[in-house]
Design a protein around this motif. Structure first.
Motif, mmCIF file in Angstrom:
data_model
loop_
_atom_site.group_PDB
_atom_site.id
_atom_site.type_symbol
_atom_site.label_atom_id
_atom_site.label_comp_id
_atom_site.label_asym_id
_atom_site.label_seq_id
_atom_site.Cartn_x
_atom_site.Cartn_y
_atom_site.Cartn_z
ATOM 1 N N PRO A 1 -1.928 -18.885 -1.673
ATOM 2 C CA PRO A 1 -1.205 -18.922 -0.391
ATOM 3 C C PRO A 1 -0.249 -17.742 -0.220
ATOM 4 C CG PRO A 1 -1.278 -21.112 -1.348
ATOM 5 C CD PRO A 1 -1.789 -20.184 -2.389
ATOM 6 N N LEU A 2 0.515 -17.415 -1.288
ATOM 7 C CA LEU A 2 1.452 -16.297 -1.192
ATOM 8 C C LEU A 2 0.730 -14.949 -1.162
ATOM 9 C CD1 LEU A 2 4.427 -17.355 -3.508
ATOM 10 C CD2 LEU A 2 4.242 -17.467 -1.017
ATOM 11 N N ILE A 3 -0.401 -14.848 -1.832
ATOM 12 C CA ILE A 3 -1.179 -13.606 -1.778
ATOM 13 C C ILE A 3 -1.577 -13.311 -0.335
ATOM 14 C CG2 ILE A 3 -3.385 -12.529 -2.392
ATOM 15 C CD1 ILE A 3 -3.204 -13.977 -5.090
ATOM 16 N N PHE A 4 -2.075 -14.330 0.367
ATOM 17 C CA PHE A 4 -2.483 -14.121 1.758
ATOM 18 C C PHE A 4 -1.281 -13.849 2.656
ATOM 19 C CE2 PHE A 4 -6.503 -15.987 0.389
ATOM 20 C CZ PHE A 4 -7.422 -15.315 1.179
ATOM 21 N N VAL A 5 -0.194 -14.576 2.445
ATOM 22 C CA VAL A 5 0.995 -14.407 3.299
ATOM 23 C C VAL A 5 1.607 -13.026 3.099
ATOM 24 C CG1 VAL A 5 3.368 -15.179 3.683
ATOM 25 C CG2 VAL A 5 1.536 -16.861 3.474
ATOM 26 N N PHE A 6 1.877 -12.656 1.848
ATOM 27 C CA PHE A 6 2.513 -11.367 1.586
ATOM 28 C C PHE A 6 1.569 -10.199 1.875
ATOM 29 C CE2 PHE A 6 5.400 -13.757 -1.483
ATOM 30 C CZ PHE A 6 6.469 -13.750 -0.588
ATOM 31 N N GLY A 7 0.275 -10.407 1.672
ATOM 32 C CA GLY A 7 -0.680 -9.359 2.024
ATOM 33 C C GLY A 7 -0.677 -9.086 3.516
ATOM 34 N N ALA A 8 -0.619 -10.156 4.317
ATOM 35 C CA ALA A 8 -0.589 -9.997 5.769
ATOM 36 C C ALA A 8 0.709 -9.358 6.235
ATOM 37 C CB ALA A 8 -0.777 -11.360 6.439
ATOM 38 N N ILE A 9 1.834 -9.759 5.616
ATOM 39 C CA ILE A 9 3.123 -9.184 6.012
ATOM 40 C C ILE A 9 3.218 -7.719 5.601
ATOM 41 C CG2 ILE A 9 5.619 -9.284 5.630
ATOM 42 C CD1 ILE A 9 5.336 -12.309 5.294
ATOM 43 N N MET A 10 2.844 -7.427 4.350
ATOM 44 C CA MET A 10 2.985 -6.077 3.822
ATOM 45 C C MET A 10 2.034 -5.093 4.496
ATOM 46 S SD MET A 10 1.439 -3.799 1.478
ATOM 47 C CE MET A 10 0.519 -4.837 0.346
ATOM 48 N N SER A 11 0.743 -5.399 4.466
ATOM 49 C CA SER A 11 -0.253 -4.472 5.000
ATOM 50 C C SER A 11 -0.470 -4.659 6.507
ATOM 51 C CB SER A 11 -1.582 -4.656 4.263
ATOM 52 O OG SER A 11 -2.558 -3.774 4.755
ATOM 53 N N GLY A 12 -0.581 -5.914 6.936
ATOM 54 C CA GLY A 12 -0.882 -6.169 8.338
ATOM 55 C C GLY A 12 0.264 -5.875 9.271
ATOM 56 N N CYS A 13 1.505 -6.156 8.836
ATOM 57 C CA CYS A 13 2.674 -5.975 9.717
ATOM 58 C C CYS A 13 3.478 -4.719 9.376
ATOM 59 C CB CYS A 13 3.574 -7.212 9.638
ATOM 60 S SG CYS A 13 2.817 -8.724 10.255
ATOM 61 N N ALA A 14 4.102 -4.691 8.176
ATOM 62 C CA ALA A 14 5.009 -3.595 7.832
ATOM 63 C C ALA A 14 4.285 -2.242 7.806
ATOM 64 C CB ALA A 14 5.668 -3.872 6.480
ATOM 65 N N TYR A 15 3.153 -2.173 7.101
ATOM 66 C CA TYR A 15 2.423 -0.901 7.027
ATOM 67 C C TYR A 15 1.911 -0.474 8.399
ATOM 68 C CZ TYR A 15 -1.015 2.584 5.563
ATOM 69 O OH TYR A 15 -1.734 3.740 5.419
ATOM 70 N N SER A 16 1.605 -1.449 9.255
ATOM 71 C CA SER A 16 1.119 -1.119 10.593
ATOM 72 C C SER A 16 2.181 -0.446 11.448
ATOM 73 C CB SER A 16 0.621 -2.382 11.300
ATOM 74 O OG SER A 16 -0.572 -2.844 10.705
ATOM 75 N N LEU A 17 3.465 -0.701 11.151
ATOM 76 C CA LEU A 17 4.522 -0.010 11.881
ATOM 77 C C LEU A 17 4.405 1.500 11.696
ATOM 78 C CD1 LEU A 17 7.668 -2.237 11.174
ATOM 79 C CD2 LEU A 17 6.380 -2.064 13.311
ATOM 80 N N ALA A 18 4.205 1.924 10.443
ATOM 81 C CA ALA A 18 4.044 3.352 10.169
ATOM 82 C C ALA A 18 2.662 3.842 10.569
ATOM 83 C CB ALA A 18 4.291 3.620 8.684
ATOM 84 N N ASN A 19 1.646 3.042 10.288
ATOM 85 C CA ASN A 19 0.265 3.447 10.544
ATOM 86 C C ASN A 19 -0.010 3.615 12.032
ATOM 87 O OD1 ASN A 19 -2.233 4.103 9.371
ATOM 88 N ND2 ASN A 19 -3.055 2.077 9.857
#
Length: 324
Positions: A215-233
């Motif tokens: 559960p945390l792998i999916f949650v943190f993966g979505a936050i880190m790559s899907g949200c935070a990294y998308s700000l820069a990307n």
């Protein structure tokens, strides 16, 4: 011996093609855009990249889930690459009808673009190259963490691929949203927040992978790559492209980004494996390495000029003053 030689040559051709492809797509989008929506318009080039990554990963999921390893490694991995021919055909048909942007038609090219870049815009190329190393986050997420999860922790490969699919799915919504923020508040604050934030989020993500907590792998993966990294990307297409004048934009953008991508793409997984130790278990050092790179990226981004409130003509004037 011929197989690795041909593979390297094909990869070089692919890299040269991708360099011109991406820089040209960003520039034509930027120069066709309404002035107040340049970041939002150019973000769709990365939206396409993200969707392509999502599609490529999703296509691999059924092959890794249902094919035995012997079939997967002998012929199964080739099928998704064959399917990409459909995408190539679609892209070719679209490009046949593209017109040159008005900004380019009205510009006066007095010197070859490459000469302009090396004579007057070297600092911008270096700045873009360093900022492009935010790609370290993506490389650690998609390459090193997958190997760490499956080879060291013992997690199921097909489920780990789904983490990337979910993260990329979130990014499809986060990228245009972040670009709208950039058009409202500026390129630098959104880009820097995304770069530093995604680097720091690598700690809880890799911690969850190490613990095998799905559960945390999916949650943190979505936050880190899907949200935070998308700000820069989402922001870098407009942010980097506006560091160059119209007459040298494609060349400067391609040179800077591809140097940064080559360094981060080539070295990030290698350095991550090195700092992870002989057993490959030291995920804290990998997270610290990623965060350190992203902090450097954020500091270098601070040295760039904010171009959100400038028209393309005004941006060209700023760069022309440098070339006098």
């Amino acid at each position: 011996m011929l197989a690795p030689i041909l593979l390297v040559l094909c990869r070089i051709v692919q890299g040269l093609s991708a360099s011109g492809e991406q820089a040209s797509a960003i520039s034509v989008s930027l120069e066709h855009s309404a002035e107040e929506k340049r970041s939002w318009t150019t973000s769709w080039t990365l939206h396409g990249t993200q969707f392509g990554t999502l599609l490529a990963t999703a296509v691999f999921v059924p092959f890794t889930a249902f094919l035995p390893d012997e079939a997967l490694f002998s012929w199964g991995w080739r099928v998704p690459f064959w399917l990409s021919a459909l995408v190539v055909l679609t892209a070719w048909l679209i490009r046949r009808g593209l017109d040159e942007p008005p900004a380019f038609k009205e510009s006066r090219v007095e010197n070859p673009p490459l000469m302009q870049v090396f004579r007057w815009h070297k600092a911008a190329v270096v700045r873009v190259a360093v900022c492009a190393m935010v790609n370290t986050v993506n490389m650690v997420f998609t390459v090193w963490s997958l190997s760490f999860a499956t080879s060291i922790v013992g997690l199921e490969r097909s489920t780990m691929l789904l983490v990337s699919v979910i993260a990329n799915g979130v990014a499809l919504f986060a990228i245009p949203a972040a670009a709208l923020l950039s058009d409202r508040f500026g390129r630098k604050p959104v880009f820097i927040t995304g770069a530093v934030g995604s680097g720091l989020m690598m700690f809880p993500y890799l911690g969850a992978v190490s613990a095998g907590n799905w559960p945390l792998i999916f949650v943190f993966g979505a936050i880190m790559s899907g949200c935070a990294y998308s700000l820069a990307n989402s922001i870098w297409p407009s942010f980097y492209a506006e560091m160059f004048p119209t007459t040298a934009r494609v060349t400067g953008l391609a040179l800077g980004t591809q140097v940064g991508f080559a360094v981060s793409g080539g070295l990030a997984p290698v350095l991550a494996s090195a700092v992870a130790g002989a057993g490959g278990e030291n995920w804290v050092s990998v997270a610290a390495f990623t965060a350190g790179v992203c902090i450097v990226v954020g500091l270098v981004a601070l040295t760039a000029k904010e171009t959100k409130g400038l028209s393309l003509e005004e941006i060209d004037v700023v760069h022309e003053e440098r070339s006098r």
